[in-house]
Design an enzyme around this catalytic site. Sequence first.
Site, mmCIF file in Angstrom:
data_model
loop_
_atom_site.group_PDB
_atom_site.id
_atom_site.type_symbol
_atom_site.label_atom_id
_atom_site.label_comp_id
_atom_site.label_asym_id
_atom_site.label_seq_id
_atom_site.Cartn_x
_atom_site.Cartn_y
_atom_site.Cartn_z
ATOM 1 N N GLY A 98 0.910 -1.145 0.081
ATOM 2 C CA GLY A 98 0.040 -0.294 -0.085
ATOM 3 C C GLY A 98 1.023 1.311 0.069
ATOM 4 N N ASP B 238 7.900 4.607 -3.755
ATOM 5 C CA ASP B 238 7.168 4.919 -2.412
ATOM 6 C C ASP B 238 8.411 5.247 -1.481
ATOM 7 O OD1 ASP B 238 4.584 4.540 -3.389
ATOM 8 O OD2 ASP B 238 4.562 2.291 -2.694
#
Length: 326
Positions: free
Chosen positions: A55, A266
């Site tokens: 995520g 990320d």
Amino acid sequence: MSTTADGEQGTTVPGGSGRVVVVGSANVDLVVDVPRHPGGGETILGGELRRNPGGKGANQAVGAARAGGAGTTFVGALGHDDAADLLLASLDRGGVRTDLVERVDAATGTALITVSPDGENAIVVAPGANSHVTVGAAQAERIAAADVVLAQLEIPLDVVRAAAAARRPGALLVLNAAPSRDLPDDVWAAVDVLVVNEHEAADLAGASGDADPSTLAGLLLERVPAVVVTLGGEGSLVAERRPSGPLLTTVPAIAVEAVDTTGAGDTFCGVLAAALARGADLPDAARLAAAAGALAVTRPGAQDAVPDAADVVALAERAANPDRPT
Ligand code: ADP
């Protein structure tokens, strides 16, 4: 945000104490290697199932915390299931504060990922709990104490809006506009630093996929004061609005042997946010983030591949001074 001598708003947080709040998604990634991606109506056999914490929000929170973002907090939502335990354990291992993560009556976000032999991913995300992230009073209070608020677009836009509204004056909103989607004017107006890869940049700029990065950055600077376009193994381009015109800084990638590029973007965003929160200027923050992104691609996984601060700083220094003996 600060004001420079020439009167332009700079993208720094002078005297920043390193506090970062990451508002975003947490998913368990269910990953299977497949000989090829199945077509409609087809069933194929794959390899062993891997269950990884992922995520964008959770990955970036681990990136920021490992980079030394003093007290990095993750604001997100998880269900009441095993996947939530997996994610909380990973966030804890990464040094992220999870006291404001809400537990909701929905399954923890799940990404179903098949990986073909050439390394291409096909992904379906069931957002589940990520659709129920909220910024309540406690989250707003923590955001108001942060130097940098980092958000992505795997959560409802209203949450990004609420996080932006809760910022203290002078704090930066860094938006990683991934996955890209149309943004309303008030969200554009709230962004201090936009971080996008080339595809997202082209989508958001309404440009064709083969437009060059400086053209894309120039178009995006019409909407936000600063943009970082990440270019995978080609590095990144930092573009800042200045009264004399756009100021472009090229940040090269650091050559490494890539093993798994999952999570490089990320890690880059998390480390960029942590560096900005400690008062670094945007090009310097991007140089540190490039070192972190390079180290991340040398390891498998996303959160498990996030490097420690000392390794990041050492690699960034080696890249800046290639001739200095180590
Ligand atoms: P995303 O995963 O969001 O598409 P990128 O692939 O552009 O993001 O990666 C983000 C950053 O990570 C890049 O700007 C670069 O600094 C670093 N990076 C990514 N891939 C590599 C690579 N193969 N070698 C070295 N650095 C890389």
